[in-house]
Design an enzyme around this catalytic site. Sequence first.
Site, mmCIF file in Angstrom:
data_model
loop_
_atom_site.group_PDB
_atom_site.id
_atom_site.type_symbol
_atom_site.label_atom_id
_atom_site.label_comp_id
_atom_site.label_asym_id
_atom_site.label_seq_id
_atom_site.Cartn_x
_atom_site.Cartn_y
_atom_site.Cartn_z
ATOM 1 N N THR A 108 -13.814 68.624 32.740
ATOM 2 C CA THR A 108 -15.167 68.404 32.265
ATOM 3 C C THR A 108 -15.388 66.929 32.015
ATOM 4 O O THR A 108 -14.480 66.117 32.089
ATOM 5 C CB THR A 108 -15.416 69.170 30.958
ATOM 6 O OG1 THR A 108 -14.649 68.541 29.926
ATOM 7 C CG2 THR A 108 -15.000 70.617 31.077
ATOM 8 N N SER A 131 -15.735 65.425 29.407
ATOM 9 C CA SER A 131 -15.282 64.884 28.129
ATOM 10 C C SER A 131 -13.954 65.427 27.627
ATOM 11 O O SER A 131 -13.523 65.058 26.550
ATOM 12 C CB SER A 131 -16.348 65.172 27.071
ATOM 13 O OG SER A 131 -16.686 66.536 27.089
ATOM 14 N N CYS A 132 -13.297 66.310 28.350
ATOM 15 C CA CYS A 132 -12.023 66.802 27.844
ATOM 16 C C CYS A 132 -11.047 66.919 28.996
ATOM 17 O O CYS A 132 -11.314 66.477 30.100
ATOM 18 C CB CYS A 132 -12.190 68.143 27.134
ATOM 19 S SG CYS A 132 -12.398 69.532 28.233
ATOM 20 N N GLY A 133 -9.922 67.555 28.754
ATOM 21 C CA GLY A 133 -8.868 67.626 29.747
ATOM 22 C C GLY A 133 -9.145 68.604 30.861
ATOM 23 O O GLY A 133 -10.279 68.798 31.256
#
Length: 290
Positions: free
Chosen positions: A128, A130-132
């Site tokens: 995504t 903003s994350c892993g």
Amino acid sequence: MDFKILPRDTKMSTVGIATSEILKVKKGKNDLTNDLLVKEEPLEIRIGYGGETKRLEFSLAVTMRTPGADEELARGFLLSEGIIKSPTDILSAKYCMQAKQPENTLKVELKNDLAFDPDKFKRNFYSTSSCGVCGKAALEALNYEIPQSNRTPLSVSQDVIHSLTNKLTAHQNTFKYTGGLHAAALFDLEGNLLMLREDIGRHNALDKIIGVSTLNQIDLSDKILWLSGRLGFEMIQKSAMVGIRIIVALGAPSSLAVDLCLQQNITLIGFLKKDTFNIYSGKENVILNS
């Protein structure tokens, strides 16, 4: 040492913005207007590999991103994930014109003599903005089935929405001392705080709320979810999967987040401040002061 400032991606500045009709709520004045959203769309990264006379293709990853600088994104992803060892391992990176969504599909051709084993990446990546990364493989993987949620009409008042943030201050002890955490909180429709969870990752904070609610068999369909950060697609997806129908956030939503809320009849409120907020979807569920 002199540092060279590279030019910004002018393409992203023009294609990375979407518009949404919102209801801007202020004390004593409510305006129906347009708001600018950062655009969020999926990019599938495909790998071309093998000998010169026998090229193969492998769908490696789907990442939610703001369109623009897609080649740079793909090259950086392959390096940072250890899929290639050197930038020279890449022959080319171009949009795949044979794909269903060519503007959202980038094919990276690796050198003929580069050893690439797709079996190492069978879990693939669904990353995504903003994350892993976690396990989904291609654009089609986004066409998931969200469970049918409770459709009983809900309403929440303007005064309750404005009261939420202040009720959290006394409970955010770690944030008070570090300033480095995101928070997710659950309220009832009267604005009573039910639970609060914090984490350095806003997705993690939301997952904690979902987890404790599941353990305690709490019905989320008639609750308000409060979030400290901006809202990307995955935050809305997670919420929709467990039946959350009202989301209030301090930050801004992405275009895809708004689209999903409209599709799933989720009331979405962003840019919550002391005396104003924006309603991106479900304005009929908010009782405004006359």
